[in-house]
Design an enzyme around this catalytic site. Structure first.
Site, PDB file in Angstrom:
ATOM      1  N   ASP A  84       0.808  -1.222   0.000  1.00  0.00           N
ATOM      2  CA  ASP A  84       0.000   0.000   0.000  1.00  0.00           C
ATOM      3  C   ASP A  84       0.839   1.269   0.000  1.00  0.00           C
ATOM      4  O   ASP A  84       2.007   1.275   0.376  1.00  0.00           O
ATOM      5  CB  ASP A  84      -0.960   0.005   1.189  1.00  0.00           C
ATOM      6  CG  ASP A  84      -0.234  -0.132   2.530  1.00  0.00           C
ATOM      7  OD1 ASP A  84       0.694  -0.952   2.617  1.00  0.00           O
ATOM      8  OD2 ASP A  84      -0.587   0.583   3.489  1.00  0.00           O
ATOM      9  N   GLU A 141      -0.463  -1.891   5.379  1.00  0.00           N
ATOM     10  CA  GLU A 141       0.492  -1.787   6.480  1.00  0.00           C
ATOM     11  C   GLU A 141       0.390  -0.417   7.117  1.00  0.00           C
ATOM     12  O   GLU A 141       0.477  -0.281   8.336  1.00  0.00           O
ATOM     13  CB  GLU A 141       1.914  -2.048   5.974  1.00  0.00           C
ATOM     14  CG  GLU A 141       2.967  -2.090   7.073  1.00  0.00           C
ATOM     15  CD  GLU A 141       3.405  -0.722   7.582  1.00  0.00           C
ATOM     16  OE1 GLU A 141       3.610  -0.577   8.803  1.00  0.00           O
ATOM     17  OE2 GLU A 141       3.528   0.216   6.759  1.00  0.00           O
ATOM     18  N   GLU A 142       0.203   0.624   6.285  1.00  0.00           N
ATOM     19  CA  GLU A 142       0.154   1.988   6.808  1.00  0.00           C
ATOM     20  C   GLU A 142      -1.011   2.195   7.769  1.00  0.00           C
ATOM     21  O   GLU A 142      -0.901   2.925   8.743  1.00  0.00           O
ATOM     22  CB  GLU A 142       0.064   2.997   5.652  1.00  0.00           C
ATOM     23  CG  GLU A 142       1.267   2.998   4.719  1.00  0.00           C
ATOM     24  CD  GLU A 142       2.550   3.467   5.385  1.00  0.00           C
ATOM     25  OE1 GLU A 142       2.497   3.905   6.550  1.00  0.00           O
ATOM     26  OE2 GLU A 142       3.609   3.393   4.741  1.00  0.00           O
ATOM     27  N   HIS A 368       7.620   8.861   4.175  1.00  0.00           N
ATOM     28  CA  HIS A 368       6.438   9.660   4.496  1.00  0.00           C
ATOM     29  C   HIS A 368       6.681  11.136   4.151  1.00  0.00           C
ATOM     30  O   HIS A 368       6.137  12.034   4.811  1.00  0.00           O
ATOM     31  CB  HIS A 368       6.034   9.501   5.960  1.00  0.00           C
ATOM     32  CG  HIS A 368       5.493   8.135   6.278  1.00  0.00           C
ATOM     33  ND1 HIS A 368       4.388   7.926   7.061  1.00  0.00           N
ATOM     34  CD2 HIS A 368       5.915   6.889   5.916  1.00  0.00           C
ATOM     35  CE1 HIS A 368       4.153   6.631   7.180  1.00  0.00           C
ATOM     36  NE2 HIS A 368       5.079   5.979   6.476  1.00  0.00           N
TER      37      HIS A 368
END
Length: 398
Positions: A84, A141-142, A368
């Site tokens: 993702d 996962e995020e 990020h």
């Protein structure tokens, strides 16, 4: 158990590197968020089927498990990659930049997927192992829900693993360097929303109101004292104030004020201590200001804890590829990022390790961040690590 990666394997993975870099670029240009990764999952499943894997789709949503059994060896290994992206608008200007506004592979999951696929192709072609290989491609996962969703759908009951492994890229660490360590790797992650409820009023007559912003302000300062004065200096912990919301204009005392926290620790007992103290501090600060406090405390994931034996196996595999002097350990408190792979490690012994993503523009930029990019040079190295690990763990006798 010995680990060795033949020169022929290195050469084959190097030869396929450009092809898998192009595959990554295609995934990068079409990022998908959270649990909804149908395009990426479709690409992954299609390739794995071509290579002869027994592919199981729809595991916990769009999760995929590709299984390859060779010989009759009893050992079973699992290797996980995440798929993702993040809700971030990309600003790298790269030729394969995200084509979807507000979405970006800003953590390198496109590269993690491409790396495991490169290894998967080689392992299926050579089949130089004896046992069961389970390749796990995980969504979300995020959002910290993908691992649990796959596990709740029977991941380890349907595809038993004796050990489970995953890796993450590390911007700022040179390509060719790795961090493999037993014990904690990063921190647990909890989200806390505190709502102070008072009585609104005119800013000119505060004595007729009960000001929630005063309680919030005092709580922000007091909360920082928890790590400084309640957590042992040898233990790692973080309480970060991420968001404050209160009021609508300059002369109105609001009814409510909201505080949002990120809380992390490397040890379960420290995690509990933080929660207990946060609840006490917030409740008493509110009472001292004559307002009420509502606390929404959400536990997201525990801290990753690598098991010693499996970490040693990972170290040997990675060192075979990079060299003994290129594999290091760092103190657990160096970074407190969280990973939902921790849930898998609570169920199955294993190791989560780090491979350097490089320095400089894009590849050295923090994850990020809208200027980050995964380093394609890491694909053949990471794939070689997976091949060395899989072949070493599922070693043929004789």
């Amino acid at each position: 158990m010995t680990t060795h990666l033949p020169n022929a394997a290195r050469a084959a993975l190097a030869a396929s590197a450009e092809r898998f870099a192009e595959l990554r670029h295609g995934i990068h240009a079409h990022p998908e968020l959270g649990a909804e990764v149908p395009r990426t999952a479709g690409i992954v499943a299609g390739l794995l089927r071509e290579w002869g894997y027994d592919v199981h789709t729809g595991v916990g949503g769009h999760g995929i498990v590709a299984q390859l059994k060779v010989g009759d060896g009893p050992r079973r290994i699992g290797i996980r990659a995440d798929m993702d992206a993040l809700p971030l608008h990309e600003r790298t200007g790269l030729p394969y930049q995200s084509q979807v506004p507000g979405r970006m592979h800003a953590c390198g999951h496109d590269g993690h997927t491409a790396t495991l696929l490169a290894a998967a192709e080689y392992l299926a072609a050579t089949r130089h192992f004896d046992g069961t290989l389970n390749l796990i491609f995980q969504p979300d996962e995020e959002g910290m829900t993908g691992a649990l969703a796959m596990m709740e759908d029977g991941l380890f009951e349907r595809f038993p693993c004796d050990a489970i492994y995953a890796y993450h890229n590390a911007p700022g660490l040179p390509v060719g360097m790795a961090v493999v360590q037993p014990g904690p790797q990063g921190g647990s992650s909890d989200r806390v929303t505190v709502t102070f409820r008072g009585k609104g009023g005119h800013g000119a007559i505060p004595h007729r109101a009960a000001d929630p912003t005063l309680a919030l302000a005092q709580a922000v300062v007091a909360l920082q004292g928890i790590v400084a004065r309640n957590v042992a200096p040898v233990d790692a912990a973080v309480i970060s104030v991420g968001q404050i919301e209160a009021g609508t204009t300059y002369n109105i005392i609001p009814e409510t004020a909201t505080l949002k926290l990120s809380v992390r620790a490397t040890k379960p007992e420290v995690r509990k201590l933080l929660e207990d103290r946060i609840r006490e501090v917030v409740t008493h600060q509110a009472a001292s200001c004559g307002v009420a406090a509502e606390i929404d405390y959400r536990h997201l994931v525990p801290a990753i804890c690598n098991t010693a034996a499996e970490s040693a196996i990972a170290w040997a595999a990675v060192a075979t590829v990079l060299g003994d002097d290129k594999v290091i350990q760092v103190p657990p408190s160096t970074q407190m990022g969280s990973e939902d792979f921790a849930w898998m490690l609570e169920k199955v012994p294993g190791c989560y390790f780090v491979l350097g993503n490089g320095t400089g523009q894009w590849v050295g930029c923090s994850v990020h961040n809208d200027g980050y990019d995964f380093n394609d040079a890491l694909i053949p190295l990471g794939a070689a690590c997976w091949v060395a690990l899989a072949e070493g763990y599922l070693q043929r006798e004789g």
